[in-house]
Design an enzyme around this catalytic site. Structure first.
Site, PDB file in Angstrom:
ATOM      1  CB  SER A 125      43.835  -1.451 -13.794  1.00  0.00           C
ATOM      2  OG  SER A 125      42.941  -0.642 -13.072  1.00  0.00           O
TER       3      SER A 125
ATOM      4  CB  CYS B 198      42.003  -5.576   3.826  1.00  0.00           C
ATOM      5  SG  CYS B 198      42.979  -6.512   4.945  1.00  0.00           S
TER       6      CYS B 198
HETATM    7  N1  PLP Z   1      46.406  -6.572 -10.083  1.00  0.00           N
HETATM    8  C1  PLP Z   1      47.362  -5.884  -9.451  1.00  0.00           C
HETATM    9  C2  PLP Z   1      48.784  -6.327  -9.556  1.00  0.00           C
HETATM   10  C3  PLP Z   1      47.016  -4.758  -8.696  1.00  0.00           C
HETATM   11  O1  PLP Z   1      47.971  -4.073  -8.052  1.00  0.00           O
HETATM   12  C4  PLP Z   1      45.663  -4.369  -8.620  1.00  0.00           C
HETATM   13  C5  PLP Z   1      45.257  -3.195  -7.788  1.00  0.00           C
HETATM   14  O2  PLP Z   1      45.793  -2.972  -6.740  1.00  0.00           O
HETATM   15  C6  PLP Z   1      44.706  -5.117  -9.305  1.00  0.00           C
HETATM   16  C7  PLP Z   1      45.113  -6.210 -10.037  1.00  0.00           C
HETATM   17  C8  PLP Z   1      43.256  -4.744  -9.283  1.00  0.00           C
HETATM   18  O3  PLP Z   1      42.986  -3.705 -10.182  1.00  0.00           O
HETATM   19  P1  PLP Z   1      41.652  -2.823 -10.040  1.00  0.00           P
HETATM   20  O4  PLP Z   1      41.815  -2.009  -8.808  1.00  0.00           O
HETATM   21  O5  PLP Z   1      41.609  -2.006 -11.284  1.00  0.00           O
HETATM   22  O6  PLP Z   1      40.509  -3.788  -9.968  1.00  0.00           O
END
Ligand code: PLP
Length: 380
Positions: free
Chosen positions: A197, A320
């Site tokens: 991301s 959250c």
């Molecule tokens: N996976 C992990 C480990 C994360 O820390 C996050 C965001 O906090 C996400 C997925 C979600 O990513 P995005 O905010 O780009 O949808």
């Protein structure tokens, strides 16, 4: 008093290179699907961005699909696995909600893979579980993050990948927090799918990517035009992709500096430990930027508020989207349910300086002393 921002694992400030790339893409305009000159230039910009994001992931550019972020990239992998016949998903107990809730909503059975007291998955559990896998439940699908968003603990992904491969399964890796903080190569890790991301490494929010290897059977989740080679319909977020690419390139260049930040984190950690805090995952390999600490009897919500008053921005171990703090499932999975409501996460990044960590440690110690004094004071 200057503000101290140590909440990079929530969102990193946008890097100047990323801002410039977003603006340039907006100014140039064009739809990458248009055949005229402006469209062709937009296409070239998009494919250049894909190449840079692929380099961040250690993947061929042809296997990179842009998404709306880490959540959607995880969902594309999980929902594709279920569509291809997986009926039971093994998910590490410390995965992000983006993985856990997508798995739960997928209609497949979800089984949690336990972690040890340091937050590392137990590899012998997986090998035993895969040995008695029931083939009538489809191929095994296993989700294991590369690094945890709350503790920074790095998981033994390559070892898990070998086991999953031997069992003919599919390993999905959520590398959203690892990307730009440690170097990795999706192919060398053995990931069948891997998600990243942009906004965690200094790119814009609302853009992410998934890479898929030859064994993953990706399916279309969003239908319409043939964008992203048919994997994800919809006019591409070109400014987002361009910003992501610029941030990714800068992050890859800055990996050594990022590694050096561990010394600042460790110095703060030592002071907090002396002041009575418990450090979670301290004995495991961790991201250089992340510190997860808990103070028994000092709720996370209060710690976050008190530090905010002192101009220091951090997160509760688990927050959250409503901004309310909930007890951390990660800390609970580590066998410390007693601390799950009092764990905070402190995370630096590309623009962090040593003084940020020092100021945080000082502010935390002062706030904690005030909190303890209030608790000691007799009720009026
Ligand atoms: N996976 C992990 C480990 C994360 O820390 C996050 C965001 O906090 C996400 C997925 C979600 O990513 P995005 O905010 O780009 O949808």
């Amino acid at each position: 008093m200057s503000a101290v921002y140590l909440d990079y694992n929530a969102t990193a400030p946008v890097r100047p290179e990323a801002r410039a790339a977003v603006l340039a893409a907006l100014e140039a305009g064009g739809n990458p699907s248009s055949v005229h000159a402006v469209g062709r230039a937009a296409r070239a910009r998009l494919e250049a961005a894909r190449g840079q994001v692929a380099a961040l992931m250690g993947a061929p550019a042809s296997t990179v699909v842009f998404t709306s972020g880490g959540t959607e990239a995880n969902a594309l992998a999980i929902e594709s696995a279920v569509a291809s016949g997986a009926r039971r998903l093994i998910v590490s107990a410390v995965e992000h909600d983006a993985v856990i809730e997508t798995a739960r909503a997928s209609g497949a059975a979800v089984e949690f893979w336990p972690v040890d007291a340091q937050g590392r998955v137990q590899l012998n559990w997986l090998s035993a579980r895969l040995e008695r896998w029931d083939a009538s439940e489809g191929a095994a699908f296993v989700a294991l993050m590369l690094a945890n968003n709350e503790t920074g603990v790095i998981q033994p992904v390559a070892e898990a990948a070998e086991m999953v491969r031997a069992a003919g399964g599919w390993l999905h890796v959520d590398a959203v927090q690892a990307a730009g903080k440690i170097g990795f190569d999706s192919r060398a890790l053995g990931a069948d799918t891997l998600a990243v991301s942009a906004h965690k490494l200094g790119g814009p929010q609302g853009v992410g990517a998934l890479t898929f290897g030859p064994r993953a059977r990706l399916s279309r989740r969003i239908h319409g035009g043939g964008q992203e080679r048919g994997w994800r319909a919809g006019t591409e977020n070109l400014p987002g992709a361009a910003g992501f690419a610029a941030a990714a390139a800068a992050a890859v260049q800055g990996l050594e500096l990022m590694a050096a930040q561990a010394a600042w984190r460790d110095a703060a950690q030592a002071r907090l430990r002396d002041a009575g805090a418990e450090i979670l995952g301290a004995d495991a390999a961790r991201l250089p930027n992340t510190l997860c600490l808990a103070m028994p009897g000092y709720p996370a919500e209060l710690q976050v508020m008190n530090l905010d008053l002192a101009g220091v921005m951090i997160s509760a171990g688990s927050a959250c989207s409503s901004g309310k703090v909930k007890a951390s499932h990660v800390v609970s999975a580590m066998g410390r349910a007693d601390l799950a409501g009092c764990a905070i996460r402190v995370s630096g990044g590309w623009a962090t300086i040593a003084e940020d960590w020092t100021e945080f440690a000082e502010a935390w110690i002062k706030a904690r002393e005030r909190h303890a004094a209030r608790r000691r004071a007799p009720a009026a």
